[in-house]
Design an enzyme around this catalytic site. Sequence first.
Site, PDB file in Angstrom:
ATOM      1  N   ASP A  19       0.974  -1.193  -0.016  1.00  0.00           N
ATOM      2  CA  ASP A  19       0.148  -0.029   0.186  1.00  0.00           C
ATOM      3  C   ASP A  19       0.827   1.121  -0.016  1.00  0.00           C
ATOM      4  O   ASP A  19       1.004   1.907   1.127  1.00  0.00           O
ATOM      5  CB  ASP A  19      -0.922  -0.141   1.145  1.00  0.00           C
ATOM      6  CG  ASP A  19      -2.020  -0.973   1.078  1.00  0.00           C
ATOM      7  OD1 ASP A  19      -2.177  -1.346   0.075  1.00  0.00           O
ATOM      8  OD2 ASP A  19      -2.577  -1.603   1.889  1.00  0.00           O
ATOM      9  N   LYS A  51       0.748  -8.131  -1.957  1.00  0.00           N
ATOM     10  CA  LYS A  51      -0.558  -7.868  -2.227  1.00  0.00           C
ATOM     11  C   LYS A  51      -0.452  -6.379  -2.864  1.00  0.00           C
ATOM     12  O   LYS A  51       0.061  -5.324  -2.474  1.00  0.00           O
ATOM     13  CB  LYS A  51      -1.305  -7.654  -1.093  1.00  0.00           C
ATOM     14  CG  LYS A  51      -2.656  -7.527  -1.456  1.00  0.00           C
ATOM     15  CD  LYS A  51      -3.750  -7.533  -0.383  1.00  0.00           C
ATOM     16  CE  LYS A  51      -3.969  -6.429   0.699  1.00  0.00           C
ATOM     17  NZ  LYS A  51      -4.755  -5.008  -0.082  1.00  0.00           N
ATOM     18  N   LYS A  88     -10.976  -6.399  -5.448  1.00  0.00           N
ATOM     19  CA  LYS A  88     -12.245  -6.501  -4.777  1.00  0.00           C
ATOM     20  C   LYS A  88     -13.330  -6.038  -5.615  1.00  0.00           C
ATOM     21  O   LYS A  88     -14.005  -5.089  -5.504  1.00  0.00           O
ATOM     22  CB  LYS A  88     -12.156  -5.337  -3.562  1.00  0.00           C
ATOM     23  CG  LYS A  88     -11.274  -5.783  -2.384  1.00  0.00           C
ATOM     24  CD  LYS A  88     -11.632  -4.841  -1.207  1.00  0.00           C
ATOM     25  CE  LYS A  88     -11.010  -5.127   0.095  1.00  0.00           C
ATOM     26  NZ  LYS A  88      -9.368  -4.761   0.003  1.00  0.00           N
ATOM     27  N   ASP A 125     -19.611  -6.360  -8.823  1.00  0.00           N
ATOM     28  CA  ASP A 125     -20.659  -5.820 -10.000  1.00  0.00           C
ATOM     29  C   ASP A 125     -21.692  -6.822 -10.392  1.00  0.00           C
ATOM     30  O   ASP A 125     -21.759  -7.912  -9.652  1.00  0.00           O
ATOM     31  CB  ASP A 125     -19.565  -5.375 -11.106  1.00  0.00           C
ATOM     32  CG  ASP A 125     -20.167  -4.362 -12.087  1.00  0.00           C
ATOM     33  OD1 ASP A 125     -21.237  -4.126 -12.354  1.00  0.00           O
ATOM     34  OD2 ASP A 125     -19.342  -3.474 -12.323  1.00  0.00           O
ATOM     35  N   ILE A 126     -22.160  -6.728 -11.369  1.00  0.00           N
ATOM     36  CA  ILE A 126     -23.212  -7.746 -11.983  1.00  0.00           C
ATOM     37  C   ILE A 126     -22.318  -8.826 -12.570  1.00  0.00           C
ATOM     38  O   ILE A 126     -20.944  -8.732 -12.855  1.00  0.00           O
ATOM     39  CB  ILE A 126     -23.915  -7.301 -13.189  1.00  0.00           C
ATOM     40  CG1 ILE A 126     -23.361  -6.696 -14.312  1.00  0.00           C
ATOM     41  CG2 ILE A 126     -25.124  -6.134 -12.539  1.00  0.00           C
ATOM     42  CD1 ILE A 126     -24.296  -6.353 -15.566  1.00  0.00           C
ATOM     43  N   THR A 161     -12.380  -6.061   7.811  1.00  0.00           N
ATOM     44  CA  THR A 161     -12.015  -6.200   9.152  1.00  0.00           C
ATOM     45  C   THR A 161     -12.012  -4.666   9.867  1.00  0.00           C
ATOM     46  O   THR A 161     -11.668  -4.438  11.003  1.00  0.00           O
ATOM     47  CB  THR A 161     -10.349  -6.767   9.261  1.00  0.00           C
ATOM     48  OG1 THR A 161      -9.641  -5.901   8.032  1.00  0.00           O
ATOM     49  CG2 THR A 161     -10.486  -7.925   9.052  1.00  0.00           C
ATOM     50  N   ARG A 170      -1.990  -7.145  13.812  1.00  0.00           N
ATOM     51  CA  ARG A 170      -1.138  -6.155  14.562  1.00  0.00           C
ATOM     52  C   ARG A 170      -0.306  -6.879  15.519  1.00  0.00           C
ATOM     53  O   ARG A 170      -1.129  -7.340  16.674  1.00  0.00           O
ATOM     54  CB  ARG A 170      -2.135  -5.050  15.039  1.00  0.00           C
ATOM     55  CG  ARG A 170      -3.121  -4.242  14.265  1.00  0.00           C
ATOM     56  CD  ARG A 170      -1.854  -3.214  13.452  1.00  0.00           C
ATOM     57  NE  ARG A 170      -2.726  -2.443  12.377  1.00  0.00           N
ATOM     58  CZ  ARG A 170      -2.848  -2.711  11.299  1.00  0.00           C
ATOM     59  NH1 ARG A 170      -2.595  -3.713  10.556  1.00  0.00           N
ATOM     60  NH2 ARG A 170      -3.252  -1.792  10.600  1.00  0.00           N
ATOM     61  N   GLY A 224       0.064  -4.809   6.038  1.00  0.00           N
ATOM     62  CA  GLY A 224       0.200  -3.929   5.457  1.00  0.00           C
ATOM     63  C   GLY A 224       1.137  -2.710   6.248  1.00  0.00           C
ATOM     64  O   GLY A 224       2.295  -2.996   6.575  1.00  0.00           O
ATOM     65  N   ARG A 225       0.370  -1.866   7.082  1.00  0.00           N
ATOM     66  CA  ARG A 225       1.226  -0.820   7.823  1.00  0.00           C
ATOM     67  C   ARG A 225       2.297  -1.041   8.885  1.00  0.00           C
ATOM     68  O   ARG A 225       3.304  -0.616   9.074  1.00  0.00           O
ATOM     69  CB  ARG A 225      -0.034   0.280   8.411  1.00  0.00           C
ATOM     70  CG  ARG A 225      -0.274   1.219   7.277  1.00  0.00           C
ATOM     71  CD  ARG A 225      -1.557   1.771   7.635  1.00  0.00           C
ATOM     72  NE  ARG A 225      -2.818   0.645   7.586  1.00  0.00           N
ATOM     73  CZ  ARG A 225      -3.934   1.064   7.751  1.00  0.00           C
ATOM     74  NH1 ARG A 225      -4.444   2.315   7.981  1.00  0.00           N
ATOM     75  NH2 ARG A 225      -5.037   0.157   7.926  1.00  0.00           N
TER      76      ARG A 225
HETATM   77  O1  C5P Z   1      -2.197  -1.679   6.659  1.00  0.00           O
HETATM   78  P1  C5P Z   1      -2.737  -2.953   7.204  1.00  0.00           P
HETATM   79  O2  C5P Z   1      -2.416  -4.117   7.746  1.00  0.00           O
HETATM   80  O3  C5P Z   1      -4.206  -2.479   7.903  1.00  0.00           O
HETATM   81  O4  C5P Z   1      -3.298  -3.341   5.646  1.00  0.00           O
HETATM   82  C1  C5P Z   1      -4.319  -4.282   5.476  1.00  0.00           C
HETATM   83  C2  C5P Z   1      -4.656  -4.830   4.016  1.00  0.00           C
HETATM   84  O5  C5P Z   1      -5.587  -5.591   3.772  1.00  0.00           O
HETATM   85  C3  C5P Z   1      -5.038  -3.143   3.138  1.00  0.00           C
HETATM   86  O6  C5P Z   1      -4.221  -3.256   1.897  1.00  0.00           O
HETATM   87  C4  C5P Z   1      -6.364  -3.612   3.001  1.00  0.00           C
HETATM   88  O7  C5P Z   1      -7.094  -2.875   2.023  1.00  0.00           O
HETATM   89  C5  C5P Z   1      -6.512  -5.118   3.069  1.00  0.00           C
HETATM   90  N1  C5P Z   1      -7.805  -5.702   3.497  1.00  0.00           N
HETATM   91  C6  C5P Z   1      -8.532  -5.590   4.598  1.00  0.00           C
HETATM   92  N2  C5P Z   1      -9.604  -6.281   4.920  1.00  0.00           N
HETATM   93  C7  C5P Z   1     -10.300  -6.944   3.963  1.00  0.00           C
HETATM   94  C8  C5P Z   1      -9.807  -6.851   2.788  1.00  0.00           C
HETATM   95  C9  C5P Z   1      -8.462  -6.620   2.507  1.00  0.00           C
HETATM   96  O8  C5P Z   1      -8.071  -4.739   5.478  1.00  0.00           O
HETATM   97  N3  C5P Z   1     -11.266  -7.439   4.411  1.00  0.00           N
END
Ligand code: C5P
Length: 231
Positions: A13, A35, A64, A67-68, A118, A179, A208-209
């Site tokens: 990201d 990802k 993600k 759509d139809i 989430t 986390r 991600g973060r």
């Molecule tokens: O930074 P963080 O660890 O929160 O990133 C989580 C990643 O997972 C983000 O790219 C977010 O778009 C993705 N994601 C999510 N929840 C979902 C599907 C994907 O947080 N249900």
Amino acid sequence: MADARKKLIIALDLPTTEEAETLIKSLGDDGVFYKIGYQLMPVGGIDLARRLSAAGKKVFLDFKFHDIGATVERGVRSVAKLGGDFLTVHAEPDALKGAVAGRGDDKRLKILAVTVLTSLTQESLARSGVSMKIEDLVLKRAEFAAEAGADGVIAAAREAAAIKARFGDALKIVTPGIRPVGANVNDQKRVAAPADAIKAGADYLVVGRPIIAAENPAAATRAILEEIGMS
Ligand code: C5P
């Protein structure tokens, strides 16, 4: 550790592919699965996905789709040509059936159903007019995924055990909202520590973060891998 690496999906990201490639380089062999989502897609993310695939990395295309059915089918048919490994579609029956049809006979690209993000809570669902309990809604949407022939679901760690109990190995569980203890939760709500998510039944973790915003992403990755390896 090799097994832990296969379970860790690192969310790129980041605003540019240059930054993504610097991060990828800094992680070396610890980064196996990446990802790519909306942020990178329009600025070279698709080519980056191709390059990563060619370099032997696994690629999760977090598009993600919602759509139809016919439009999702055509979209997934195009995406399947990229050579990625995971693709997300919102867990709506027609969209999922379209995605499975569009993926075709080459089963490399796994179709994953997004159950309930989430970052959502019972209260935020209520504000959208949804009164069902989150866990029940996740299971209902997992049922849609199984019925459509999808390969797995995206769900929080707290729902993983119930999904495993109901669907066993028929659905892979991919869990964001990870986390490490003490990390900034940001906008995520249904969070879990890496080891706890694995213990609950998650097959893959999306992070991600906690990695990309860390002062030392390689050390943050290593710590998560060690935690997964011990669980
Ligand atoms: O930074 P963080 O660890 O929160 O990133 C989580 C990643 O997972 C983000 O790219 C977010 O778009 C993705 N994601 C999510 N929840 C979902 C599907 C994907 O947080 N249900």
